[in-house]
Design a protein around this motif. Sequence first.
Motif, mmCIF file in Angstrom:
data_model
loop_
_atom_site.group_PDB
_atom_site.id
_atom_site.type_symbol
_atom_site.label_atom_id
_atom_site.label_comp_id
_atom_site.label_asym_id
_atom_site.label_seq_id
_atom_site.Cartn_x
_atom_site.Cartn_y
_atom_site.Cartn_z
ATOM 1 N N VAL A 141 0.458 -0.957 -0.277
ATOM 2 C CA VAL A 141 -0.549 -0.225 -0.133
ATOM 3 C C VAL A 141 0.702 1.091 -0.129
ATOM 4 N N GLU A 142 0.552 2.277 -0.952
ATOM 5 C CA GLU A 142 1.560 3.294 -1.190
ATOM 6 C C GLU A 142 0.406 4.704 -1.594
ATOM 7 N N ASN A 143 1.342 5.704 -0.296
ATOM 8 C CA ASN A 143 0.321 6.756 -1.057
ATOM 9 C C ASN A 143 0.277 7.580 -1.881
ATOM 10 N N PHE A 144 0.589 7.380 -3.149
ATOM 11 C CA PHE A 144 0.857 7.277 -4.298
ATOM 12 C C PHE A 144 0.964 8.447 -5.126
ATOM 13 N N PHE A 145 -0.461 8.650 -5.263
ATOM 14 C CA PHE A 145 -0.949 10.403 -5.944
ATOM 15 C C PHE A 145 -0.876 11.322 -4.324
ATOM 16 N N ASP A 146 -0.462 11.102 -3.481
ATOM 17 C CA ASP A 146 -0.195 12.574 -2.454
ATOM 18 C C ASP A 146 0.841 13.177 -3.162
ATOM 19 N N ALA A 147 1.496 13.094 -4.382
ATOM 20 C CA ALA A 147 2.641 14.259 -5.245
ATOM 21 C C ALA A 147 2.305 15.155 -5.156
ATOM 22 N N PRO A 148 2.917 15.960 -5.097
ATOM 23 C CA PRO A 148 4.212 16.195 -4.606
ATOM 24 C C PRO A 148 4.845 15.406 -3.120
ATOM 25 N N PHE A 149 5.294 14.989 -2.763
ATOM 26 C CA PHE A 149 5.807 14.088 -1.105
ATOM 27 C C PHE A 149 6.537 14.958 -0.671
ATOM 28 N N ALA A 150 5.870 14.875 0.503
ATOM 29 C CA ALA A 150 7.214 15.204 1.679
ATOM 30 C C ALA A 150 8.555 14.516 1.442
ATOM 31 N N LYS A 151 9.689 15.192 2.031
ATOM 32 C CA LYS A 151 10.616 15.351 2.175
ATOM 33 C C LYS A 151 10.968 14.095 2.922
ATOM 34 N N SER A 152 10.665 14.024 3.655
ATOM 35 C CA SER A 152 11.126 12.834 4.762
ATOM 36 C C SER A 152 9.765 12.462 5.944
ATOM 37 N N GLN A 153 9.204 13.173 7.172
ATOM 38 C CA GLN A 153 8.068 12.620 7.883
ATOM 39 C C GLN A 153 6.479 13.558 7.192
ATOM 40 N N VAL A 154 5.868 12.453 7.015
ATOM 41 C CA VAL A 154 4.698 12.725 6.275
ATOM 42 C C VAL A 154 3.934 13.329 7.735
ATOM 43 N N ASP A 155 3.120 13.804 6.790
ATOM 44 C CA ASP A 155 1.873 14.732 7.787
ATOM 45 C C ASP A 155 1.021 13.439 9.130
ATOM 46 N N PRO A 156 0.189 13.141 10.073
ATOM 47 C CA PRO A 156 0.365 12.323 11.584
ATOM 48 C C PRO A 156 -1.284 12.092 10.517
ATOM 49 N N ALA A 157 -1.700 13.364 9.202
ATOM 50 C CA ALA A 157 -3.572 12.504 9.106
ATOM 51 C C ALA A 157 -2.823 11.420 8.050
ATOM 52 N N VAL A 158 -1.871 11.509 8.015
ATOM 53 C CA VAL A 158 -1.555 10.505 6.371
ATOM 54 C C VAL A 158 -1.128 8.861 6.750
ATOM 55 N N VAL A 159 -0.441 9.429 8.099
ATOM 56 C CA VAL A 159 -0.367 7.833 8.507
ATOM 57 C C VAL A 159 -1.997 7.043 9.166
ATOM 58 N N SER A 160 -2.442 8.941 9.932
ATOM 59 C CA SER A 160 -3.732 7.819 10.387
ATOM 60 C C SER A 160 -4.619 6.976 9.783
ATOM 61 N N ALA A 161 -4.682 8.363 8.219
ATOM 62 C CA ALA A 161 -5.821 7.254 6.926
ATOM 63 C C ALA A 161 -4.661 6.111 6.543
ATOM 64 N N MET A 162 -3.443 5.874 6.413
ATOM 65 C CA MET A 162 -3.247 4.157 5.967
ATOM 66 C C MET A 162 -3.675 3.148 6.789
ATOM 67 N N THR A 163 -3.274 3.778 8.024
ATOM 68 C CA THR A 163 -2.685 2.841 8.749
ATOM 69 C C THR A 163 -5.229 2.080 9.000
ATOM 70 N N LEU A 164 -5.653 2.716 8.939
ATOM 71 C CA LEU A 164 -7.194 2.717 8.558
ATOM 72 C C LEU A 164 -6.887 1.947 6.941
ATOM 73 N N VAL A 165 -6.778 1.797 6.223
ATOM 74 C CA VAL A 165 -7.154 1.254 4.804
ATOM 75 C C VAL A 165 -6.391 -0.178 5.000
ATOM 76 N N VAL A 166 -5.045 -0.187 5.384
ATOM 77 C CA VAL A 166 -4.336 -1.273 5.851
ATOM 78 C C VAL A 166 -5.001 -2.467 6.481
ATOM 79 N N GLN A 167 -5.756 -1.585 7.913
ATOM 80 C CA GLN A 167 -6.534 -2.573 8.639
ATOM 81 C C GLN A 167 -8.008 -2.941 7.582
ATOM 82 N N ARG A 168 -8.026 -2.201 7.036
ATOM 83 C CA ARG A 168 -9.461 -2.882 6.281
ATOM 84 C C ARG A 168 -8.843 -4.053 5.253
#
Length: 283
Positions: free
Chosen positions: A56-83
């Motif tokens: 699972v990859e946040n491919f369409f978030d470009a342009p990307f953050a250089k290193s650390q993403v926003d906590p909302a991205v982490v939360s969203a990806m966690t929900l997706v992977v769990q589902r």
Amino acid sequence: MDLNQIFKTGHPAIGVVHLLPLPTSPRWQGDLRTVIARAEQEATALASGGVHGLIVENFFDAPFAKSQVDPAVVSAMTLVVQRLSQLVPLPIGLNVLRNDACSALAIAACTGAKFIRVNVLSGVMATDQGLIEGDAHRLMRYRRDLGADIKILADVLVKHAQPLGRPSMTTAVQDTIHRGLADGVIVSGTATGHAPTVEDLARARDAAGDKPVFIGSGATIDNIAHLIPAASGVIVSSSLKRKGQIEQPIDPIRTRQFVTAMAQGLTTRRLDRSKANHSMALN
């Protein structure tokens, strides 16, 4: 890294679920339900097409953050992977772009995902986000602190980037494995949709020893039979989309054709080896 233990095969095809724009990304549309529904559709299509794992990859978030993403991205990806883990019986991995390996590891640890992809684990790469420095020391300590047996697949001379200096494929692979402690390496072409050469894959395999080497971009129905004999597995998405267009969802028919072509390439390699061994025995 025992590929059979994770993927139930020694040469896995790992299909990528390209997430629609997530919260705080420039193209975020404000509806996470749509993101999850698209991810479910793609995961189901990949599974029905016969892949052996998902990433699972946040491919369409470009342009990307250089290193650390926003906590909302982490939360969203966690929900997706769990589902997705409840929806398809496949091992799942994470790639948090551009290079937030610690967030990927945290999501994996909390959802039971089996592996992550890290674009820059060792060395320094000049990218469209600027200079990205690998931080294997921090990532490996974090994995230890989490107490999670999550495998780390690291890109070598990653696509959409240029290394500082001129490291050879052999040196880059050896540093990534022996100094970065990667569990496996990924070899790509210069950009999304561009395949690595068989020669680069062969050099990587020689340098990697008993660690797996994955094709990281550009694999298609037409070239996978040629490429896969030089690799341990493949990570694929773009060529599996409807009409081969990156913005389109995964096509299960194209996926099945890809997996079939890959299996044919591996069968041909085994037959060639058997003939070679038989010829040597006769001599």
